[in-house]
Design a protein around this motif. Structure first.
Motif, PDB file in Angstrom:
ATOM      1  N   TYR A  20      45.383  35.596  38.058  1.00 47.25           N
ATOM      2  CA  TYR A  20      44.324  35.093  38.928  1.00 47.25           C
ATOM      3  C   TYR A  20      43.483  34.000  38.271  1.00 47.25           C
ATOM      4  O   TYR A  20      42.612  33.413  38.931  1.00 47.25           O
ATOM      5  N   PHE A  21      43.755  33.696  37.002  1.00 45.49           N
ATOM      6  CA  PHE A  21      43.081  32.592  36.320  1.00 45.49           C
ATOM      7  C   PHE A  21      44.016  31.384  36.187  1.00 45.49           C
ATOM      8  O   PHE A  21      43.599  30.350  35.687  1.00 45.49           O
ATOM      9  N   TYR A  72      38.631  37.036  31.419  1.00 45.76           N
ATOM     10  CA  TYR A  72      38.592  37.039  32.880  1.00 45.76           C
ATOM     11  C   TYR A  72      39.928  37.422  33.498  1.00 45.76           C
ATOM     12  O   TYR A  72      39.962  38.156  34.499  1.00 45.76           O
ATOM     13  N   ARG A 110      40.153  41.081  33.520  1.00 45.18           N
ATOM     14  CA  ARG A 110      39.168  41.696  34.417  1.00 45.18           C
ATOM     15  C   ARG A 110      39.556  41.505  35.879  1.00 45.18           C
ATOM     16  O   ARG A 110      39.368  42.399  36.712  1.00 45.18           O
ATOM     17  N   ALA A 111      40.107  40.332  36.205  1.00 42.97           N
ATOM     18  CA  ALA A 111      40.528  40.078  37.586  1.00 42.97           C
ATOM     19  C   ALA A 111      41.734  40.935  37.951  1.00 42.97           C
ATOM     20  O   ALA A 111      41.799  41.497  39.060  1.00 42.97           O
ATOM     21  N   ALA A 153      40.534  44.394  38.474  1.00 44.11           N
ATOM     22  CA  ALA A 153      39.856  44.511  39.764  1.00 44.11           C
ATOM     23  C   ALA A 153      40.869  44.643  40.895  1.00 44.11           C
ATOM     24  O   ALA A 153      40.699  45.467  41.815  1.00 44.11           O
ATOM     25  N   TYR A 202      42.301  40.714  49.368  1.00 42.47           N
ATOM     26  CA  TYR A 202      41.609  40.511  48.090  1.00 42.47           C
ATOM     27  C   TYR A 202      42.369  39.497  47.235  1.00 42.47           C
ATOM     28  O   TYR A 202      41.747  38.646  46.590  1.00 42.47           O
ATOM     29  N   LEU A 209      40.585  36.145  45.895  1.00 44.25           N
ATOM     30  CA  LEU A 209      40.496  35.825  44.473  1.00 44.25           C
ATOM     31  C   LEU A 209      40.945  34.392  44.208  1.00 44.25           C
ATOM     32  O   LEU A 209      40.343  33.679  43.400  1.00 44.25           O
ATOM     33  N   GLN A 254      38.856  31.038  42.869  1.00 45.45           N
ATOM     34  CA  GLN A 254      39.384  30.954  41.505  1.00 45.45           C
ATOM     35  C   GLN A 254      38.528  30.027  40.634  1.00 45.45           C
ATOM     36  O   GLN A 254      38.310  28.864  40.974  1.00 45.45           O
ATOM     37  N   GLY A 287      34.712  32.451  33.956  1.00 40.05           N
ATOM     38  CA  GLY A 287      35.290  33.165  35.081  1.00 40.05           C
ATOM     39  C   GLY A 287      34.216  33.870  35.881  1.00 40.05           C
ATOM     40  O   GLY A 287      33.013  33.734  35.618  1.00 40.05           O
ATOM     41  N   ASP A 295      31.787  40.584  36.671  1.00 42.81           N
ATOM     42  CA  ASP A 295      32.222  41.817  37.332  1.00 42.81           C
ATOM     43  C   ASP A 295      31.488  42.001  38.658  1.00 42.81           C
ATOM     44  O   ASP A 295      32.073  42.461  39.644  1.00 42.81           O
ATOM     45  N   LEU A 346      33.200  39.883  41.171  1.00 40.19           N
ATOM     46  CA  LEU A 346      34.476  40.486  41.552  1.00 40.19           C
ATOM     47  C   LEU A 346      34.254  41.640  42.528  1.00 40.19           C
ATOM     48  O   LEU A 346      35.026  41.827  43.475  1.00 40.19           O
TER      49      LEU A 346
END
Length: 289
Positions: free
Chosen positions: A95-96, A139, A142-143, A146, A161, A165, A169, A176, A179, A182
């Protein structure tokens, strides 16, 4: 007499010194052992509905329910009915990853149309390979965590979702999303258990699983496909065949999907149709570290 007393005193001092050294050595050993134990990541159970390390989403954006992958176990692939007319599209995404974002921007609308109608089903595998580019906030992990939290608690919200995301982005080289951000996006996606999802994100409940799943994908092979291992993101597989055309060209991808539908016996990417000319140069995959 004085000499004997001095010798006894010297012996006691030597014993005390030796005992002190032993205590210090034992303390050092204990500290080292603790450090080793705490740095070795134990296997972690995965989220529910991701037994394959991905989540399979079909007609009407409904997710296939599965048990969670138990700690230390091997993922169980979602088998595809060879006689089915439904196209199976597998996507390994970070997602990054900006190239993943470009693929989503170019192909998201037609993917949504196919999935909503039942013409295709999409299996999404969240990966985290670009943590190094988020200024220490990790990030990508974490993404992905999530997303796993959404899969675990509100699987039918996962597709939305995933889309949101990418719509939000952040750029590489930034911290990023936080939380809290997110979590806000999970509410926007309409998750059915917002508090459970929020707690899961804050606790990074599936952080270890995210790392384990990445390792499995990078080591390969990818079941029921011609992909030996995921070398970068996005990796897109249609009916078991890796897409090697332009990632930002919706027409080229649609042509590949149509061919896969008409030629379900294809087993190698050499059958990839010649991509239609793209207006911009095709981005390459983001390589895994």
């Amino acid at each position: 007499m004085l000499r004997d007393n001095q010798r006894k005193k010297d012996r006691r001092t030597k014993v005390f010194l030796q005992g002190g050294v032993i205590v210090v050595v034992l303390a050092i050993v204990a500290v080292v052992a603790f450090a080793i134990v705490t740095t070795i990541k134990p296997a972690s159970p995965g989220p529910r509905n991701m037994l394959s390390d991905g989540i399979l989403i079909g007609e009407g954006f409904t997710a296939t329910r599965t048990a969670a992958l138990e700690a230390g176990e091997t993922p169980v692939a979602n088998e595809r009915d060879e006689d089915s007319d439904t196209i199976r599209i597998q996507m390994f995404v970070d997602y990054f990853c900006p190239i993943c974002g470009e693929f989503e921007k170019a192909n998201g609308d037609q993917l949504s149309t196919w999935v909503e109608s039942g013409a295709a089903e999409v299996e999404i595998f969240p990966m985290a390979i670009l943590d190094r580019l988020s200024n220490g906030t990790k990030y990508a992990t974490r993404a992905a965590n999530a997303a796993a939290c959404v899969a675990d608690n509100s699987p039918d919200s996962y597709y939305d979702y995933n889309t949101i995301l990418f719509e939000n982005q952040p750029e590489e080289g930034t911290d990023g999303l936080t939380d809290a951000e997110l979590i806000d996006l999970t509410v926007e996606a309409g998750v059915s258990s917002p508090k459970l999802v929020a707690n899961c994100i804050e606790d990074q409940e599936f952080k270890t699983w995210v790392a384990d799943a990445r390792t499995r994908a990078q080591n390969g092979p990818i079941p029921n496909s011609n992909v030996d291992a995921v070398a970068g993101t996005p990796t897109v597989i249609v009916n078991g065949v890796k897409y090697t055309g332009a990632l930002n060209d919706a027409k080229a991808f649609a042509a590949f999907v149509i061919q896969a539908e008409n030629d379900d016996s294809a087993t190698t990417s050499t059958s990839t149709p010649t991509p239609a000319p793209a207006e911009t140069a095709a981005p390459a995959e983001t390589p895994a570290p």
